[in-house]
Design a protein around this motif. Structure first.
Motif, mmCIF file in Angstrom:
data_model
loop_
_atom_site.group_PDB
_atom_site.id
_atom_site.type_symbol
_atom_site.label_atom_id
_atom_site.label_comp_id
_atom_site.label_asym_id
_atom_site.label_seq_id
_atom_site.Cartn_x
_atom_site.Cartn_y
_atom_site.Cartn_z
ATOM 1 N N GLY A 99 26.898 9.627 -99.960
ATOM 2 C CA GLY A 99 27.060 11.083 -99.916
ATOM 3 C C GLY A 99 28.406 11.491 -99.341
ATOM 4 N N ALA A 100 28.890 10.729 -98.355
ATOM 5 C CA ALA A 100 30.211 11.018 -97.784
ATOM 6 C C ALA A 100 31.313 10.815 -98.809
ATOM 7 C CB ALA A 100 30.451 10.141 -96.554
ATOM 8 N N VAL A 101 31.185 9.791 -99.636
ATOM 9 C CA VAL A 101 32.177 9.552 -100.683
ATOM 10 C C VAL A 101 32.132 10.676 -101.720
ATOM 11 C CG1 VAL A 101 32.810 8.004 -102.578
ATOM 12 C CG2 VAL A 101 32.237 7.070 -100.346
ATOM 13 N N VAL A 102 30.935 11.096 -102.104
ATOM 14 C CA VAL A 102 30.808 12.194 -103.066
ATOM 15 C C VAL A 102 31.368 13.487 -102.478
ATOM 16 C CG1 VAL A 102 29.121 13.640 -104.283
ATOM 17 C CG2 VAL A 102 28.882 11.168 -104.301
ATOM 18 N N GLY A 103 31.092 13.748 -101.208
ATOM 19 C CA GLY A 103 31.641 14.936 -100.551
ATOM 20 C C GLY A 103 33.155 14.893 -100.470
ATOM 21 N N THR A 104 33.697 13.705 -100.237
ATOM 22 C CA THR A 104 35.147 13.551 -100.182
ATOM 23 C C THR A 104 35.774 13.840 -101.540
ATOM 24 O OG1 THR A 104 34.975 11.912 -98.428
ATOM 25 C CG2 THR A 104 37.001 11.916 -99.710
ATOM 26 N N VAL A 105 35.174 13.312 -102.599
ATOM 27 C CA VAL A 105 35.702 13.561 -103.947
ATOM 28 C C VAL A 105 35.603 15.045 -104.293
ATOM 29 C CG1 VAL A 105 35.297 13.092 -106.398
ATOM 30 C CG2 VAL A 105 35.264 11.227 -104.753
ATOM 31 N N ALA A 106 34.488 15.684 -103.933
ATOM 32 C CA ALA A 106 34.329 17.113 -104.225
ATOM 33 C C ALA A 106 35.372 17.958 -103.498
ATOM 34 C CB ALA A 106 32.918 17.566 -103.837
ATOM 35 N N VAL A 107 35.623 17.644 -102.236
ATOM 36 C CA VAL A 107 36.606 18.411 -101.468
ATOM 37 C C VAL A 107 38.020 18.100 -101.950
ATOM 38 C CG1 VAL A 107 37.569 18.684 -99.154
ATOM 39 C CG2 VAL A 107 35.132 18.722 -99.484
ATOM 40 N N ALA A 124 40.936 19.827 -91.909
ATOM 41 C CA ALA A 124 39.586 20.390 -91.938
ATOM 42 C C ALA A 124 38.872 20.052 -93.245
ATOM 43 C CB ALA A 124 39.639 21.897 -91.739
ATOM 44 N N LEU A 125 39.592 20.089 -94.358
ATOM 45 C CA LEU A 125 38.969 19.747 -95.637
ATOM 46 C C LEU A 125 38.543 18.286 -95.679
ATOM 47 C CD1 LEU A 125 41.173 21.649 -98.234
ATOM 48 C CD2 LEU A 125 38.765 22.017 -97.747
ATOM 49 N N GLY A 126 39.387 17.384 -95.192
ATOM 50 C CA GLY A 126 39.034 15.964 -95.195
ATOM 51 C C GLY A 126 37.829 15.671 -94.326
ATOM 52 N N CYS A 127 37.817 16.248 -93.136
ATOM 53 C CA CYS A 127 36.708 16.022 -92.209
ATOM 54 C C CYS A 127 35.415 16.665 -92.723
ATOM 55 C CB CYS A 127 37.077 16.572 -90.833
ATOM 56 S SG CYS A 127 36.024 15.976 -89.521
ATOM 57 N N THR A 128 35.523 17.863 -93.274
ATOM 58 C CA THR A 128 34.358 18.559 -93.796
ATOM 59 C C THR A 128 33.770 17.847 -95.004
ATOM 60 O OG1 THR A 128 35.235 20.663 -93.025
ATOM 61 C CG2 THR A 128 33.543 20.761 -94.716
ATOM 62 N N GLY A 129 34.622 17.322 -95.863
ATOM 63 C CA GLY A 129 34.121 16.616 -97.039
ATOM 64 C C GLY A 129 33.328 15.382 -96.674
ATOM 65 N N ALA A 130 33.862 14.562 -95.781
ATOM 66 C CA ALA A 130 33.177 13.332 -95.397
ATOM 67 C C ALA A 130 31.897 13.629 -94.610
ATOM 68 C CB ALA A 130 34.108 12.443 -94.578
ATOM 69 N N LEU A 131 31.994 14.474 -93.597
ATOM 70 C CA LEU A 131 30.813 14.777 -92.781
ATOM 71 C C LEU A 131 29.777 15.600 -93.535
ATOM 72 C CD1 LEU A 131 32.013 15.520 -89.151
ATOM 73 C CD2 LEU A 131 30.507 13.726 -89.940
ATOM 74 N N GLY A 132 30.231 16.568 -94.307
ATOM 75 C CA GLY A 132 29.303 17.403 -95.062
ATOM 76 C C GLY A 132 28.521 16.607 -96.085
ATOM 77 N N GLY A 133 29.206 15.748 -96.826
ATOM 78 C CA GLY A 133 28.515 14.902 -97.793
ATOM 79 C C GLY A 133 27.554 13.940 -97.132
ATOM 80 N N TYR A 134 27.966 13.375 -95.997
ATOM 81 C CA TYR A 134 27.101 12.453 -95.254
ATOM 82 C C TYR A 134 25.835 13.167 -94.772
ATOM 83 C CZ TYR A 134 25.454 9.510 -91.427
ATOM 84 O OH TYR A 134 24.671 8.763 -90.586
#
Length: 156
Positions: A99-107, A124-134
């Motif tokens: 999920g973190a990888v998918v969130g990273t790709v989406a962001v 903020a985008l990098g951190c949000t993508g990884a944590l949000g997807g996770y």
């Protein structure tokens, strides 16, 4: 004063430094609450994501935020494992990393569509993508299929 070109230049070493230092710190402190495989999976997933994001030339600060997001996933996993005795293969953490990888790709796609010029936005985008997807992946998996402890499963 550091200009934008230098910040872009130091983003990769900062991301790799965060990833390597947190991995070394967690591997030295591995034990019952944080097995070494958790840190090594997070390490290789973070490195793969950093290399993948380099191909698409992300904004300044994106890679450092991404590395910090993956470091936070290990911290969250250690806290969750200290709250409850979970014995098993750790499928929940692997689902969370996917999920973190998918969130990273989406962001990363979002940042290319709507460009930001400051290092704070990229971080903020990098951190949000990884944590949000996770976190989204963990909440979904832990409330439908698995029991992942009190931090993610809501009484199931």
């Amino acid at each position: 004063m550091i200009n934008g070109r230098l910040l872009k230049q130091y983003d990769i070493p900062l991301a790799l430094g965060i990833t390597h230092l947190t991995t070394a710190a967690f591997l030295l402190n591995s034990g019952e609450f944080l097995p070494s495989w958790v840190t090594s999976y997070s390490y290789f997933t973070a490195l793969t994501s950093i290399v993948f994001c380099l191909i698409f030339n992300p904004h300044k600060g994106f890679l450092a935020g991404l590395a910090l997001g993956f470091a936070m996933t290990v911290i969250i996993r250690a806290i969750n494992m200290s709250l409850v005795s979970l014995h098993g293969p750790g499928v929940d953490y692997l689902l969370g990393l996917m999920g973190a990888v998918v969130g990273t790709v989406a962001v990363l796609i979002y940042s290319k569509v709507k460009p930001s010029q400051t290092i704070e936005n990229g971080f903020a985008l990098g951190c949000t993508g990884a944590l949000g997807g996770y976190l989204l992946s963990m909440f979904f998996a832990c409330n439908t299929v698995l029991y992942c402890g009190p931090a993610f499963s809501w009484g199931f």
